[in-house]
Design an enzyme around this catalytic site. Sequence first.
Site, PDB file in Angstrom:
ATOM      1  N   GLU A 226      -1.013  -2.978  10.172  1.00 49.38           N
ATOM      2  CA  GLU A 226      -2.334  -2.691  10.744  1.00 49.38           C
ATOM      3  C   GLU A 226      -2.441  -3.188  12.195  1.00 49.38           C
ATOM      4  O   GLU A 226      -3.111  -4.184  12.480  1.00 49.38           O
ATOM      5  CB  GLU A 226      -3.364  -3.357   9.825  1.00 49.38           C
ATOM      6  CG  GLU A 226      -4.764  -2.907   9.993  1.00 49.38           C
ATOM      7  CD  GLU A 226      -5.063  -1.506   9.470  1.00 49.38           C
ATOM      8  OE1 GLU A 226      -4.127  -0.709   9.273  1.00 49.38           O
ATOM      9  OE2 GLU A 226      -6.240  -1.203   9.292  1.00 49.38           O
TER      10      GLU A 226
ATOM     11  N   ASN B 151     -15.035  -1.918   3.968  1.00 49.93           N
ATOM     12  CA  ASN B 151     -14.866  -3.231   4.595  1.00 49.93           C
ATOM     13  C   ASN B 151     -16.113  -3.714   5.318  1.00 49.93           C
ATOM     14  O   ASN B 151     -16.277  -4.910   5.538  1.00 49.93           O
ATOM     15  CB  ASN B 151     -13.656  -3.222   5.514  1.00 49.93           C
ATOM     16  CG  ASN B 151     -12.401  -3.385   4.689  1.00 49.93           C
ATOM     17  OD1 ASN B 151     -12.387  -4.179   3.752  1.00 49.93           O
ATOM     18  ND2 ASN B 151     -11.375  -2.622   4.992  1.00 49.93           N
TER      19      ASN B 151
ATOM     20  N   MET C  52       0.828  -1.201   0.000  1.00 50.57           N
ATOM     21  CA  MET C  52       0.000   0.000   0.000  1.00 50.57           C
ATOM     22  C   MET C  52       0.867   1.257   0.000  1.00 50.57           C
ATOM     23  O   MET C  52       0.697   2.150  -0.829  1.00 50.57           O
ATOM     24  CB  MET C  52      -0.942   0.012   1.212  1.00 50.57           C
ATOM     25  CG  MET C  52      -1.905  -1.139   1.261  1.00 50.57           C
ATOM     26  SD  MET C  52      -2.902  -1.318  -0.236  1.00 50.57           S
ATOM     27  CE  MET C  52      -3.961   0.101  -0.111  1.00 50.57           C
TER      28      MET C  52
ATOM     29  N   GLU D  53     -11.203   6.184   0.096  1.00 47.82           N
ATOM     30  CA  GLU D  53     -12.268   6.378   1.093  1.00 47.82           C
ATOM     31  C   GLU D  53     -11.723   7.392   2.109  1.00 47.82           C
ATOM     32  O   GLU D  53     -10.673   7.155   2.721  1.00 47.82           O
ATOM     33  CB  GLU D  53     -12.553   5.014   1.745  1.00 47.82           C
ATOM     34  CG  GLU D  53     -13.831   4.934   2.530  1.00 47.82           C
ATOM     35  CD  GLU D  53     -14.086   3.507   3.071  1.00 47.82           C
ATOM     36  OE1 GLU D  53     -13.113   2.749   3.293  1.00 47.82           O
ATOM     37  OE2 GLU D  53     -15.250   3.173   3.272  1.00 47.82           O
TER      38      GLU D  53
ATOM     39  N   HIS E 290      -7.985   6.145   2.837  1.00 47.00           N
ATOM     40  CA  HIS E 290      -7.924   4.695   2.623  1.00 47.00           C
ATOM     41  C   HIS E 290      -7.861   4.372   1.126  1.00 47.00           C
ATOM     42  O   HIS E 290      -8.842   4.541   0.407  1.00 47.00           O
ATOM     43  CB  HIS E 290      -9.161   4.069   3.295  1.00 47.00           C
ATOM     44  CG  HIS E 290      -9.208   2.587   3.246  1.00 47.00           C
ATOM     45  ND1 HIS E 290     -10.369   1.868   3.357  1.00 47.00           N
ATOM     46  CD2 HIS E 290      -8.222   1.663   3.090  1.00 47.00           C
ATOM     47  CE1 HIS E 290     -10.105   0.580   3.278  1.00 47.00           C
ATOM     48  NE2 HIS E 290      -8.813   0.430   3.114  1.00 47.00           N
TER      49      HIS E 290
ATOM     50  N   SER F 215      -7.364   0.424   7.282  1.00 43.92           N
ATOM     51  CA  SER F 215      -8.596  -0.091   6.678  1.00 43.92           C
ATOM     52  C   SER F 215      -9.603  -0.446   7.746  1.00 43.92           C
ATOM     53  O   SER F 215     -10.721  -0.847   7.436  1.00 43.92           O
ATOM     54  CB  SER F 215      -8.284  -1.318   5.820  1.00 43.92           C
ATOM     55  OG  SER F 215      -7.666  -2.307   6.608  1.00 43.92           O
TER      56      SER F 215
ATOM     57  N   ASN G 134      -5.931  -1.693  -3.074  1.00 44.36           N
ATOM     58  CA  ASN G 134      -4.870  -2.466  -3.694  1.00 44.36           C
ATOM     59  C   ASN G 134      -5.346  -3.094  -5.012  1.00 44.36           C
ATOM     60  O   ASN G 134      -6.400  -3.721  -5.011  1.00 44.36           O
ATOM     61  CB  ASN G 134      -4.463  -3.570  -2.693  1.00 44.36           C
ATOM     62  CG  ASN G 134      -3.197  -4.281  -3.076  1.00 44.36           C
ATOM     63  OD1 ASN G 134      -2.418  -3.779  -3.874  1.00 44.36           O
ATOM     64  ND2 ASN G 134      -2.992  -5.449  -2.509  1.00 44.36           N
TER      65      ASN G 134
ATOM     66  N   LYS H 159       0.168   1.952  15.557  1.00 41.81           N
ATOM     67  CA  LYS H 159      -0.368   3.237  15.048  1.00 41.81           C
ATOM     68  C   LYS H 159      -0.317   4.279  16.174  1.00 41.81           C
ATOM     69  O   LYS H 159      -0.029   5.455  15.926  1.00 41.81           O
ATOM     70  CB  LYS H 159      -1.815   3.094  14.571  1.00 41.81           C
ATOM     71  CG  LYS H 159      -2.027   1.994  13.563  1.00 41.81           C
ATOM     72  CD  LYS H 159      -2.086   2.475  12.143  1.00 41.81           C
ATOM     73  CE  LYS H 159      -2.363   1.329  11.204  1.00 41.81           C
ATOM     74  NZ  LYS H 159      -1.869   1.419   9.880  1.00 41.81           N
TER      75      LYS H 159
ATOM     76  N   ASP I 100      10.610   3.465   5.752  1.00 42.11           N
ATOM     77  CA  ASP I 100      10.304   2.160   6.351  1.00 42.11           C
ATOM     78  C   ASP I 100      11.422   1.817   7.336  1.00 42.11           C
ATOM     79  O   ASP I 100      12.551   2.300   7.189  1.00 42.11           O
ATOM     80  CB  ASP I 100      10.210   1.065   5.260  1.00 42.11           C
ATOM     81  CG  ASP I 100       9.411  -0.151   5.729  1.00 42.11           C
ATOM     82  OD1 ASP I 100       8.274  -0.330   5.253  1.00 42.11           O
ATOM     83  OD2 ASP I 100       9.905  -0.902   6.596  1.00 42.11           O
TER      84      ASP I 100
HETATM   85  N1  CAA Z   1       0.356  -2.608  -9.348  1.00 45.76           N
HETATM   86  C1  CAA Z   1       0.172  -1.841 -10.425  1.00 45.76           C
HETATM   87  N2  CAA Z   1      -0.535  -2.198 -11.505  1.00 45.76           N
HETATM   88  C2  CAA Z   1      -1.071  -3.421 -11.477  1.00 45.76           C
HETATM   89  C3  CAA Z   1      -0.917  -4.302 -10.410  1.00 45.76           C
HETATM   90  C4  CAA Z   1      -0.141  -3.854  -9.302  1.00 45.76           C
HETATM   91  N3  CAA Z   1       0.063  -4.614  -8.217  1.00 45.76           N
HETATM   92  N4  CAA Z   1      -1.562  -5.453 -10.677  1.00 45.76           N
HETATM   93  C5  CAA Z   1      -2.133  -5.293 -11.884  1.00 45.76           C
HETATM   94  N5  CAA Z   1      -1.840  -4.062 -12.359  1.00 45.76           N
HETATM   95  C6  CAA Z   1      -2.257  -3.494 -13.624  1.00 45.76           C
HETATM   96  C7  CAA Z   1      -1.637  -4.246 -14.746  1.00 45.76           C
HETATM   97  O1  CAA Z   1      -0.366  -3.708 -15.067  1.00 45.76           O
HETATM   98  C8  CAA Z   1      -2.643  -4.078 -15.863  1.00 45.76           C
HETATM   99  O2  CAA Z   1      -2.466  -2.861 -16.545  1.00 45.76           O
HETATM  100  P1  CAA Z   1      -2.101  -2.884 -18.110  1.00 45.76           P
HETATM  101  O3  CAA Z   1      -2.937  -3.945 -18.733  1.00 45.76           O
HETATM  102  O4  CAA Z   1      -2.431  -1.520 -18.564  1.00 45.76           O
HETATM  103  O5  CAA Z   1      -0.678  -3.218 -18.100  1.00 45.76           O
HETATM  104  C9  CAA Z   1      -3.987  -3.948 -15.155  1.00 45.76           C
HETATM  105  O6  CAA Z   1      -3.678  -3.662 -13.778  1.00 45.76           O
HETATM  106  C10 CAA Z   1      -4.757  -5.225 -15.246  1.00 45.76           C
HETATM  107  O7  CAA Z   1      -3.931  -6.260 -14.753  1.00 45.76           O
HETATM  108  P2  CAA Z   1      -3.937  -7.737 -15.322  1.00 45.76           P
HETATM  109  O8  CAA Z   1      -4.270  -7.714 -16.789  1.00 45.76           O
HETATM  110  O9  CAA Z   1      -2.664  -8.382 -14.914  1.00 45.76           O
HETATM  111  O10 CAA Z   1      -5.022  -8.505 -14.491  1.00 45.76           O
HETATM  112  P3  CAA Z   1      -6.538  -8.184 -14.275  1.00 45.76           P
HETATM  113  O11 CAA Z   1      -7.208  -7.620 -15.465  1.00 45.76           O
HETATM  114  O12 CAA Z   1      -7.053  -9.426 -13.675  1.00 45.76           O
HETATM  115  O13 CAA Z   1      -6.544  -7.039 -13.155  1.00 45.76           O
HETATM  116  C11 CAA Z   1      -6.668  -6.385 -10.909  1.00 45.76           C
HETATM  117  C12 CAA Z   1      -5.906  -7.197 -11.932  1.00 45.76           C
HETATM  118  C13 CAA Z   1      -6.584  -4.906 -11.245  1.00 45.76           C
HETATM  119  C14 CAA Z   1      -6.006  -6.651  -9.567  1.00 45.76           C
HETATM  120  C15 CAA Z   1      -8.176  -6.847 -10.936  1.00 45.76           C
HETATM  121  O14 CAA Z   1      -8.247  -8.228 -10.788  1.00 45.76           O
HETATM  122  C16 CAA Z   1      -9.013  -6.207  -9.860  1.00 45.76           C
HETATM  123  O15 CAA Z   1      -9.480  -5.091  -9.989  1.00 45.76           O
HETATM  124  N6  CAA Z   1      -9.233  -6.966  -8.758  1.00 45.76           N
HETATM  125  C17 CAA Z   1     -10.001  -6.487  -7.616  1.00 45.76           C
HETATM  126  C18 CAA Z   1      -9.069  -5.739  -6.702  1.00 45.76           C
HETATM  127  C19 CAA Z   1      -9.765  -5.232  -5.490  1.00 45.76           C
HETATM  128  O16 CAA Z   1     -10.929  -5.493  -5.218  1.00 45.76           O
HETATM  129  N7  CAA Z   1      -9.003  -4.486  -4.686  1.00 45.76           N
HETATM  130  C20 CAA Z   1      -9.480  -3.981  -3.427  1.00 45.76           C
HETATM  131  C21 CAA Z   1      -9.006  -4.887  -2.360  1.00 45.76           C
HETATM  132  S1  CAA Z   1      -9.559  -4.343  -0.782  1.00 45.76           S
HETATM  133  C22 CAA Z   1      -8.407  -3.230  -0.298  1.00 45.76           C
HETATM  134  O17 CAA Z   1      -7.424  -2.996  -0.916  1.00 45.76           O
HETATM  135  C23 CAA Z   1      -8.638  -2.490   0.937  1.00 45.76           C
HETATM  136  C24 CAA Z   1      -8.890  -3.154   2.206  1.00 45.76           C
HETATM  137  O18 CAA Z   1      -9.154  -2.436   3.142  1.00 45.76           O
HETATM  138  C25 CAA Z   1      -8.818  -4.603   2.456  1.00 45.76           C
END
Ligand code: CAA
Length: 294
Positions: free
Chosen positions: A96, A200, A18, A162, A150, A124, A153, A101, A37
Amino acid sequence: MPTADTVNTIAVLGAGQMGGGIAQIAATSGIDAICYDVQQASLDKAKALHEKLMARAVEKGRMERGDADSALQRIVYTTNWDDMGEADWVVEAATERADLKHEIFVKLAQTFENPSVVLATNTSSISITQIGASAESGRSGAGERVIGMHFFNPVPVMKLVEVIKGLTTTEDVTQRTIDLAVRMGKDPHAANDRAGFVSNRVLMPMINEAFYAWMEGVSEPEDIDAIMTKGMAHPMGPFRLADFIGLDTCVHIMDVLAEGLNNDRYRACPLLKNLVTAGRLGNKTGRGVFDYAK
Ligand code: CAA
């Protein structure tokens, strides 16, 4: 008070997935980033990922080579706390843990005397009001400039920020945070400081329910994921997403919801907890619900 346009340097505490992402989007938005870090290895990993992702952006024609180089040069990597002193905005993205914190925000309040420096947290699940109280104990008045910022990822890809206002956060700090998120290319949406905020509170019970469905033999993880991706157009099914977030983090957030909302319906599913006990934490350990070694 300075506006979001006048923020020159953001200090990002924690160079994990993050924090590294936040430093990267700060730099690509033309803001200097100090990536701090306690572990040099985390900084090295973040730097390597920044270089890789920028190279990919150039390759894909999303960025000019010169702009990518300038963005990379805008990021400073350090294990020295005092190097953050020149920043005019802070985003904390450390592990976390509430005790950690607390320690960090007492110290941030003492380090950043200037009342215009916003002390944002990427938490989060931990209460912003509680983190504000930690800052307040470090310096009187500092609780007013603590806010939740917030990110999601992968930070460079996900549009949402958020924005969570604690009990003591001022309106001015909230507005400046919203403006800064926009400047960083994001779509900010506000939430109040209740357990899990909005994201969340809605996401985690869905993931938890998927574990119950699996545990009760309703279906297998592959099928449950397929049903949610194909039927609900979610980019990832609940199990792939849980592995991506980290199963330990999912349990932790469920605990925060159960405690904070004082309701047992938010208790983590026993199967989810068992996987964590077995060390199957998801992508980061190579195995969670799914096996990534294959
Ligand atoms: N960093 C930067 N860019 C990234 C990346 C990363 N770690 N992972 C993927 N990408 C980029 C790729 O480079 C790609 O871009 P280009 O095609 O332009 O090169 C694009 O994202 C799509 O990646 P992929 O084609 O490899 O794979 P995908 O289409 O399956 O997408 C994903 C990957 C964006 C992760 C998609 O699966 C997605 O949106 N997943 C859901 C993610 C989600 O819900 N996140 C929230 C989690 S909850 C949270 O973070 C907070 C909390 O409090 C818990």
